[in-house]
Design a protein around this motif. Structure first.
Motif, short mmCIF file in Angstrom:
data_model
loop_
_atom_site.label_atom_id
_atom_site.label_comp_id
_atom_site.label_asym_id
_atom_site.label_seq_id
_atom_site.Cartn_x
_atom_site.Cartn_y
_atom_site.Cartn_z
N LYS A 92 5.90 15.57 6.33
CA LYS A 92 7.32 15.41 6.64
C LYS A 92 7.70 13.97 6.96
O LYS A 92 8.89 13.65 7.08
CB LYS A 92 7.70 16.30 7.82
N ASP A 93 6.71 13.10 7.12
CA ASP A 93 7.00 11.70 7.44
C ASP A 93 7.63 11.00 6.24
O ASP A 93 7.09 11.06 5.13
CB ASP A 93 5.72 10.95 7.84
N VAL A 132 6.54 6.30 8.57
CA VAL A 132 5.18 5.82 8.31
C VAL A 132 5.08 4.32 8.58
O VAL A 132 4.14 3.86 9.26
CB VAL A 132 4.76 6.14 6.87
N TYR A 133 6.03 3.56 8.08
CA TYR A 133 5.97 2.12 8.26
C TYR A 133 6.09 1.73 9.74
O TYR A 133 5.44 0.78 10.19
CB TYR A 133 7.09 1.43 7.47
N LYS A 134 6.89 2.47 10.50
CA LYS A 134 6.98 2.20 11.94
C LYS A 134 5.65 2.44 12.62
O LYS A 134 5.23 1.67 13.50
CB LYS A 134 8.08 3.07 12.57
N GLY A 177 0.83 -1.21 0.00
CA GLY A 177 0.00 0.00 0.00
C GLY A 177 0.85 1.24 0.00
O GLY A 177 2.03 1.21 0.38
N GLY A 178 0.26 2.34 -0.43
CA GLY A 178 0.98 3.61 -0.47
C GLY A 178 0.85 4.38 0.82
O GLY A 178 -0.18 4.30 1.50
N ILE A 179 1.87 5.15 1.16
CA ILE A 179 1.81 5.89 2.41
C ILE A 179 0.75 6.97 2.37
O ILE A 179 0.28 7.41 3.42
CB ILE A 179 3.19 6.49 2.79
#
Length: 335
Positions: A211-212, A217-219, A195-197
């Motif tokens: 800014k992420d 994001v994954y964390k 999936g996309g962020i």
């Protein structure tokens, strides 16, 4: 590959105007069968995997034709025969700066009216290694969201690896629930996520800021969904309807892998490119479990090749994909 893979989703009839015509002026349509999960399953079967497609189709000629097409790729099928219509979508191929366009006609289809308790998941998952689904299915109805949860609970109890493609389609979420109200309760069962962020808030109810970066994001995703082991995003740059640059990012065990890039200069058909990636990722993880970077590169090469193939399904085999990974290109004729 003997490890059994189960895919669950709707088989659709795709109707497309030929020669890049617009739908409103087309007198004829090219017909293909596909659907996100069926596309991934067919691609995996063409790679030599043992794949079983679970779906629902009407007991009529179109249902028979669709199932026959799925069987022709080497998949096995568990098809519930019910209802009177197959889901349809119309795809208008874009060109240059004119984007492609999809119109769905899948309300009250045989698949969309499936209900919890209809499918014998314990029998289907017997001896299976992997279960794949996508966010398109729970978007169609509350009943299908419950069917997905039913399948995920049983797959998790039986120890299957579970993968999901978020496949966020805003136009499909129209039964009174938003994706971020339904998907988090389903994602918690998953081991692998594509999936996309930019879907973080819409699908997962996780806020991000501009800014992420990918790692942050994954964390956040893994903190909320502790079962997730591998998270992948596909990327498109310099994109119009005729040419794209594609790449991928994979995150696992707190390590981030960035793939090479492919410049696709002449797109034949980009529908199903994400499903080709998903199939490649599943194949790659099963084949090279200790080398996720190679799995990601294999998935991206599969997606790249799908852009050159008309219809929903990637017809490229393992040798084709490995050859592209190893530097082969379309500038020569294979003799």
């Amino acid at each position: 590959m003997s490890k059994k893979i189960i895919v669950f989703g709707e088989v659709l009839l795709r109707l497309s105007p030929p020669n890049n015509l617009k739908i409103f002026k087309s007198k004829t349509f090219d017909a293909h069968y596909g659907g996100a999960e069926a596309n991934a399953g067919a691609s995996l079967a063409l790679m030599g995997c043992n794949v079983n497609l679970v779906s629902a189709l009407p007991q009529n000629e179109l249902g028979t034709s669709a199932e026959s097409e799925m069987l022709s790729y080497g998949m096995k099928t568990n098809i519930i025969k019910q209802g009177e219509r197959i889901g349809i979508y119309y795809f208008e191929q874009g060109a240059s700066e004119r984007p492609g366009r999809v119109i769905y006609d899948r309300n009250s289809s045989s698949f969309s009216t499936l209900k919890k308790g209809t499918i014998d998941w314990k029998t289907i998952f017997k001896d299976a290694k992997w279960f794949h689904w996508s966010g398109i299915t729970p978007a169609l109805s509350q009943d299908l969201a419950e069917v997905c949860e039913e399948a995920l609970i049983i797959a998790s109890e039986m120890g299957l690896t579970i993968s999901v493609d978020l496949n966020y389609r805003p136009s499909l979420w129209n039964y009174g629930k938003k994706a971020n109200e339904i998907m988090p309760d389903l994602i918690k069962y998953c081991d692998v996520l594509l999936g996309g962020i930019d879907d973080s808030e819409n699908c997962l109810a996780i806020n991000t800021t501009g800014k992420d970066d990918f790692e942050n994001v994954y964390k956040k995703w893994q903190e909320k969904f502790s079962k997730l082991k591998t998270i992948v995003s596909t990327l498109r740059y310099d994109a119009n309807a005729s040419s794209n640059t594609i790449a991928a990012v994979l995150w696992s065990e707190a390590k981030l892998y960035r793939s090479k890039e492919y410049k696709i200069s002449h797109i034949i058909d980009r529908i199903g490119a994400g499903d080709a990636f998903m199939a490649g990722l599943i194949y790659g993880i099963l084949t090279w479990p200790e080398n996720l970077e190679k799995a990601s590169e294999y998935a991206l090469a599969a997606s790249c090749l799908k852009h050159s193939i008309a219809g929903d399904i990637n017809l490229s085999g393992v040798n084709d994909i490995l050859a592209l990974m190893q530097g082969a290109d379309g500038g020569r004729v294979v003799r």
